[in-house]
Structures are given as C-alpha cells and as structure tokens.
Design an enzyme around this catalytic site. Structure first.
Site, PDB file in Angstrom:
ATOM      1  N   LYS A 204       0.859  -1.178   0.000  1.00 54.91           N
ATOM      2  CA  LYS A 204       0.000   0.000   0.000  1.00 54.91           C
ATOM      3  C   LYS A 204       0.898   1.232   0.000  1.00 54.91           C
ATOM      4  CE  LYS A 204      -3.653   2.379   2.512  1.00 54.91           C
ATOM      5  NZ  LYS A 204      -4.554   2.355   3.667  1.00 54.91           N
ATOM      6  N   LYS A 256      -2.279  -1.658  -3.764  1.00 53.84           N
ATOM      7  CA  LYS A 256      -3.161  -0.497  -3.685  1.00 53.84           C
ATOM      8  C   LYS A 256      -2.364   0.795  -3.753  1.00 53.84           C
ATOM      9  CE  LYS A 256      -6.291   1.688  -0.499  1.00 53.84           C
ATOM     10  NZ  LYS A 256      -6.913   1.695   0.782  1.00 53.84           N
TER      11      LYS A 256
HETATM   12  C1  PBG Z   1      -6.809   3.772   5.510  1.00 53.54           C
HETATM   13  C2  PBG Z   1      -7.374   3.604   4.153  1.00 53.54           C
HETATM   14  C3  PBG Z   1      -7.298   4.526   3.117  1.00 53.54           C
HETATM   15  C4  PBG Z   1      -7.934   3.950   2.036  1.00 53.54           C
HETATM   16  C5  PBG Z   1      -8.403   2.715   2.436  1.00 53.54           C
HETATM   17  N1  PBG Z   1      -8.026   2.507   3.747  1.00 53.54           N
HETATM   18  C6  PBG Z   1      -6.779   5.896   3.109  1.00 53.54           C
HETATM   19  C7  PBG Z   1      -5.360   6.117   3.397  1.00 53.54           C
HETATM   20  O1  PBG Z   1      -4.566   5.203   3.571  1.00 53.54           O
HETATM   21  O2  PBG Z   1      -4.996   7.305   3.461  1.00 53.54           O
HETATM   22  C8  PBG Z   1      -8.076   4.590   0.708  1.00 53.54           C
HETATM   23  C9  PBG Z   1      -9.107   4.010  -0.182  1.00 53.54           C
HETATM   24  C10 PBG Z   1      -9.422   4.861  -1.338  1.00 53.54           C
HETATM   25  O3  PBG Z   1      -8.769   5.898  -1.605  1.00 53.54           O
HETATM   26  O4  PBG Z   1     -10.363   4.503  -2.056  1.00 53.54           O
HETATM   27  N2  PBG Z   1      -7.489   2.983   6.432  1.00 53.54           N
END
Ligand code: PBG
Length: 330
Positions: A204, A256
């Site tokens: 991520k 992701k």
């Molecule tokens: C954090 C989380 C995020 C997303 C999913 N889980 C935001 C981040 O890490 O800042 C982003 C999902 C998206 O942008 O669709 N728990």
C-alpha cells in the site's frame, strides 16, 4: 490485389463472436468487491461529492445497497466506518467499540445476509482517530512525534477480534504497521476465530490517489502517511511487504492503488502463493467520473477498461466503487 502478408492478426478481430472467442481476459461478477461506508449520526444516505454514486450509508441504506450488489452478482463487500466527529479520540476507541458504527454495520449485514455475501471489515484506526493517523502517536527517543508501531498492534488485535465477533468473514488490516498480520492472526486464533481470513493490504503506497477517500470518511488527517505507507518509487520493497504478509499468515495480499501500480501487481501475481487483490482507489474512480461528467471521456467504457486492465495485470479480486455498475454490464 492484396499483398502477401504472412500474419494478419486482424483476422481474429472481425466480429464480436470472433473477438469473444480469442479474448484472453474476462471480468466476472465474482471478481468484484464493493467498498462501502457506513456513517454514524446520519438519517439519510449522503453522497460523497468527489465520488458520484458513492454514499455514506445509514445502516438501513447499507443493507439495501448490499442487497442491490448481491442481486447484480457482487457477493463481497468491504466495510468502512465513519464515526461522528465528536466520537473521535487519540486512540480511535470508537473503532474498537462493539457498539461503534463499524461493528454495528458489520453485525447488521451479517445478520441479514449470513454467508451469502462475504463480509470484509476494514481494520484500521484512521477513521476513528482525532489526528487521522492509522495508529496511536507517541514521541520517540529523539523527540519526534511518530505513529507507535507496536502500541498500535495491540489496538489492531482488539479491533480485529471485535470485528470477527460482529460477523466479519474477513478482516483487512490497511494501516501498514510492521507485524500487523501476525499479531491479528494470533489474536483471532486466541479468540476462537480461526475461520476468519485476513486480507492484507501488503503493498500500500503513500498515494495522492487516496484524496477523495479522505472526504468519504471525514478524515481528520493533517500531513501524510509517508512514515508508514510505501514510497511510490519502490517495487522491490513491495515484494518484501508481500512476502512478509504471506509468512505472517495472510490469506490474501493486496496491491493499492491499482492502475498506477500495475507493474507491482503483475510481479505480485507472478510470485504470490495466495490470491492477490487490487484496489481501484477513490482517486482512480473520481478522475474517471469527473472526466465523464465533462463529456471528455465515456466514463462507463473507461471504467470497464481500467478494471479489465487491473485483472489482466493479474488481480484475482478487484475492489472498486463501480462494482455494481460493472457487474450489471457484464
Ligand atoms: C486507511 C485507508 C485509506 C484507504 C483505504 N483505507 C486511506 C489512506 O490510507 O490514506 C483509501 C481508499 C481509497 O482511496 O479509495 N485505512
């Protein structure tokens, strides 16, 4: 007079039937996972401005939307909780509370749909902390304010256990703390929830593509997550993260965002012994919708092409806010 051309690839593109015959990649409804938001303290579903067609749901509207997804053939949803602003605190305790909005949402969906819909819970504190970080803050030995990895793990353990008790089939740690998968696995097992799977957000990235999500969950974050999410420059490091999560017991790994990281996705798909999910994030969705609204692109076709590309790169499961529309088109 025709020329003599030994290979004419156009032969196999002549008609829809021929193209269908040689199509290498097929999206199926069962590949799709719908991320959803359930919010506390609202009476009506609220559309997220930057994500047309995506809502913060009440428990009631959440249930009808899951129903609509299931009818379209989307039988997996990933639930995020949006607490009331006044319920946020430094440790994100509303996220662990069995009566908190996320756990109530999970319980309602599990009660209504049982095992017919695979229910994933987001296992992260950022929606629930008043500073918006994915873990608890501390001051390190050099006087810097940092997210405390190991203290956060204890909260993730408790959060995952509560989500399993509330009915989640899958928990999905998305906070990028080191060791989170092993800790959560141990906590679930100790609580008798060895049937609950872990979908690990493994690779991520600290991505600007998450922008609209911050509105979606009413995030309080100032600053960024670069001290725990991955540097977008690093693909080798993504392989390390994936390997660690597999060793720690992840049942799924995830990449992701998706489209800007198809190279990472492809490498992961080639090497992972467990299913590989990819998340088409809020910014990917919003850009397509916005350009479509301006009439600059055909948003439906671009969405379908983007998601097909994610599948072609090797995703086994695709999280997308467009899941229902895509499923209906298939
Ligand atoms: C954090 C989380 C995020 C997303 C999913 N889980 C935001 C981040 O890490 O800042 C982003 C999902 C998206 O942008 O669709 N728990």
């Amino acid at each position: 007079m025709s020329k003599i051309i030994r290979r004419r690839p156009r032969r196999l593109r002549q008609s829809p039937a021929m193209r269908g015959l040689v199509s290498e990649t097929r999206l199926h409804q069962s590949d799709l996972i719908l991320p959803m938001f359930v919010a506390d303290g609202i009476d009506e579903p609220r559309e997220i401005t930057s994500m047309p067609g995506v809502y913060q749901h009440t428990i009631d509207s959440l249930l009808s939307e899951v129903e609509r997804a299931a009818e379209a053939g989307v039988r997996c949803v990933d639930l995020f909780g949006v607490p009331r602003p006044e319920d946020k605190d430094a440790t994100g305790s509303a996220g662990l509370d069995p009566e908190g909005i996320l756990n109530r949402g999970l319980a309602a969906v599990r009660e209504r749909f049982g095992d017919d819909v695979v229910l994933i819970a987001d296992t992260c504190l950022d929606e629930f902390t008043d500073h918006g970080h994915c873990g608890v803050l501390t001051v390190d030995r050099l006087g810097r304010e940092v997210v405390d990895n190991d203290a956060t793990l204890d909260l993730y353990r408790a959060m995952a256990v509560e989500q399993a008790r509330s009915g989640a089939h899958v928990v999905s740690p998305s906070g990028m703390m080191d060791g989170q998968v092993a800790e959560i696995r141990a906590a679930l097992d100790e609580d008798g929830a060895e049937d609950v799977a872990i979908m690990a957000y493994s690779a991520k990235f600290a991505s600007a593509f998450f922008g609209p999500f911050r509105e979606a969950v009413g995030s309080s974050l100032k600053g960024d997550r670069r001290a725990y999410q991955q540097d977008p420059a690093n693909a080798r490091e993504a392989a390390l993260e994936v390997n660690l999560d597999v060793e720690e017991g992840a049942d799924f790994v995830m990449v992701k965002p998706a489209l800007p990281y198809l190279d990472v996705l492809r490498d992961t798909a080639a090497n992972s012994p467990v299913p590989v999910a990819a998340y088409q994030v809020s910014g990917e969705y919003a850009m397509i919708k916005a350009a479509g609204e301006r009439g600059w692109i055909d948003a439906e076709r671009v969405m379908a092409e983007a998601v097909l590309s994610i599948k072609r790169a090797g995703a086994d499961q695709i999280l997308t806010y467009a899941a229902i529309d895509l499923a209906k088109e298939l």
